[in-house]
Design an enzyme around this catalytic site. Structure first.
Site, PDB file in Angstrom:
ATOM      1  N   TRP A 286     -13.600  -4.058   7.980  1.00 50.75           N
ATOM      2  CA  TRP A 286     -12.231  -3.675   8.330  1.00 50.75           C
ATOM      3  C   TRP A 286     -12.216  -2.628   9.421  1.00 50.75           C
ATOM      4  CZ3 TRP A 286      -9.344  -7.375   7.113  1.00 50.75           C
ATOM      5  CH2 TRP A 286      -9.497  -8.065   5.903  1.00 50.75           C
TER       6      TRP A 286
ATOM      7  N   LYS B  67      -3.169  -3.946  -3.130  1.00 47.18           N
ATOM      8  CA  LYS B  67      -4.303  -3.569  -3.991  1.00 47.18           C
ATOM      9  C   LYS B  67      -3.861  -2.525  -5.012  1.00 47.18           C
ATOM     10  CE  LYS B  67      -6.932  -4.540   0.071  1.00 47.18           C
ATOM     11  NZ  LYS B  67      -7.545  -5.824  -0.280  1.00 47.18           N
TER      12      LYS B  67
ATOM     13  N   ASP C 252      -7.175   4.102   7.487  1.00 48.21           N
ATOM     14  CA  ASP C 252      -6.813   2.872   6.784  1.00 48.21           C
ATOM     15  C   ASP C 252      -7.165   3.119   5.320  1.00 48.21           C
ATOM     16  OD1 ASP C 252      -6.651   0.426   5.577  1.00 48.21           O
ATOM     17  OD2 ASP C 252      -8.104  -0.582   6.879  1.00 48.21           O
TER      18      ASP C 252
HETATM   19  C1  PLP Z   1      -9.605  -1.583   3.825  1.00 49.98           C
HETATM   20  C2  PLP Z   1      -8.801  -2.760   4.260  1.00 49.98           C
HETATM   21  N1  PLP Z   1      -8.192  -2.726   5.452  1.00 49.98           N
HETATM   22  C3  PLP Z   1      -7.462  -3.771   5.886  1.00 49.98           C
HETATM   23  C4  PLP Z   1      -7.321  -4.911   5.144  1.00 49.98           C
HETATM   24  C5  PLP Z   1      -6.493  -6.046   5.679  1.00 49.98           C
HETATM   25  O1  PLP Z   1      -5.289  -5.973   5.048  1.00 49.98           O
HETATM   26  P1  PLP Z   1      -4.109  -7.014   5.293  1.00 49.98           P
HETATM   27  O2  PLP Z   1      -4.547  -8.285   4.672  1.00 49.98           O
HETATM   28  O3  PLP Z   1      -2.970  -6.359   4.587  1.00 49.98           O
HETATM   29  O4  PLP Z   1      -3.880  -7.130   6.747  1.00 49.98           O
HETATM   30  C6  PLP Z   1      -7.934  -4.988   3.889  1.00 49.98           C
HETATM   31  C7  PLP Z   1      -7.762  -6.207   3.060  1.00 49.98           C
HETATM   32  O5  PLP Z   1      -8.453  -6.471   2.131  1.00 49.98           O
HETATM   33  C8  PLP Z   1      -8.686  -3.888   3.444  1.00 49.98           C
HETATM   34  O6  PLP Z   1      -9.312  -3.921   2.264  1.00 49.98           O
END
Ligand code: PLP
Length: 378
Positions: free
Chosen positions: A115, A209, A185
């Site tokens: 991520w 989550k 994030d």
């Molecule tokens: C730490 C983290 N950042 C970003 C995301 C991406 O999130 P989204 O699916 O809401 O775009 C996730 C998804 O699992 C994540 O765990």
């Protein structure tokens, strides 16, 4: 086995599985039931939850309630702005950089997993983003300590991912940003661990989550972040829907928001407030993860992925010493009513996500299952 609200947990008709999915993830059952009750008639407004106008007074009070609860639970400073946006955390990878950076400016990133790599890639569409630390070559087993990296003198901010959902690593300290703004994030540990909101300038988190359903993203902005966005907005650099200042000026109701998601978010924060606030959540998550890590450390049958000091309390990842047994483990776990345990393809093996809504009873059931499985297969 029953969860605290009285539902049977396990496998079989009418039962809810012990849900260890990484997101969308298990919610507190009382929240699910509150949502169920609101579907035909939300808060006695006479309008169903999915049928009510976002411009109605009844829905405005849900937005206000959710924002107030978030402010209280996370100790958000009064001069910070709370937004409910769409597009997931993935849109925030781009949107945060678009609002905060100019094309000739730099941003530094701590690369601790898939991520954070994606957030860096998107920021590079706007300015000069650079990974100033990466654990890529070690298979993303840890997060950096302060002192392990140097920010560039002329970078504008530091971006990091507080919990690495795929790898099961997490910071247990506030990353040093050399006095520069911090952008985080926090998708997979928001409201589950300690966070000093005032030490950050942008916090973003997809709700699916720890906070609610997918489709709503919590974004918290400092006055500095809003001022940067304002400058970019005035320079004409921001498409309307990607402009923080537009959403802030309209209280997250510039266009039709995810009304359902915001309602659930409010219920989750109400549940958090009724269950010890952030400290209650931290204590429960610590207890759950300690139980599971103790089991993983007890026997060489299991091989935990993350290094000791970077272990996540939200997502626990491990392999079996005999990797050929992993598919058998997953199959038997499913049959025993333990769901969502398959590790992400980038790590393999097993992953147990234990977000705020996951009751400790589920973790106890998992540990019992693991002990039985080991006895049968070693
Ligand atoms: C730490 C983290 N950042 C970003 C995301 C991406 O999130 P989204 O699916 O809401 O775009 C996730 C998804 O699992 C994540 O765990």
């Amino acid at each position: 086995m029953k969860d605290p609200s009285g539902w049977q947990l396990g496998m079989g008709e009418g039962q809810r599985v012990h849900n260890f999915g990484a997101g969308p993830a298990v919610l507190p059952l009382s929240v699910v039931e509150e949502v169920q009750a609101a579907l035909p008639n939300m808060n006695n407004s006479g309008f169903g939850l999915c049928e009510i106008s976002h411009r109605s007074a009844a829905f405005q009070s849900v937005v206000d309630s959710a924002m107030n609860r978030i402010r209280r639970v996370l100790s958000v400073p009064d001069d910070y702005t709370i937004l409910f946006l769409q597009g997931g955390a993935s849109l925030q990878f781009y949107m945060s950089a678009l609002n905060l950076l100019k094309s000739d400016e730099k941003a530094d990133f701590l690369e601790t997993g898939g991520w954070s790599k994606k957030s860096l890639k998107e920021a590079n569409r706007i300015g000069d983003g650079m990974a100033i630390w990466s654990d890529s070559e070690n298979g993303f087993k840890s997060v950096p300590n302060n002192g392990d990296y140097n920010l560039r003198d002329d970078s504008v901010y530091l971006h990091y991912t507080s919990n690495n959902t795929l790898y099961g690593t997490q910071y247990h300290h506030l990353p040093d940003s050399g006095g520069k703004p911090r952008i985080v994030d926090a998708s997979s540990d928001i409201a589950g661990v300690t966070i000093d909101v005032s030490a950050h300038d942008v916090i973003y988190a997809g709700a699916q989550k720890n906070l609610g359903p997918s489709g709503v993203t919590l974004v918290i902005l400092s006055p500095w972040a809003l001022a940067r966005a304002q400058a970019n907005s005035e320079a004409g650099n921001l498409p309307t829907m990607l402009d923080y200042t537009i959403h802030a000026s309209k209280g997250s109701l510039f266009n039709t928001p995810n009304t359902f998601g915001i309602f659930v978010l409010d219920c989750v924060f109400k549940w958090l407030e009724e269950n010890g606030g952030l400290n209650g959540s931290i204590a429960r998550n610590k207890a759950k993860s300690t139980l599971l890590y103790e089991e993983l450390d007890r026997s060489d049958f299991w091989v935990p992925h993350a290094n000791l000091d970077s272990r996540s309390v939200m997502n626990v990842t491990w392999r079996l010493a005999d990797e050929a047994l992993e598919s058998v483990f997953l199959e038997k776990a499913t049959a025993a009513g333990l769901g969502g345990l398959k590790g992400h393809r980038s790590v393999g093996g097993i992953r147990a996500s234990m977000y705020n809504g996951c009751p400790i009873e589920s973790v106890k059931a998992l540990v019992e299952f693991m002990q039985k499985f080991e006895a049968e297969h070693s």
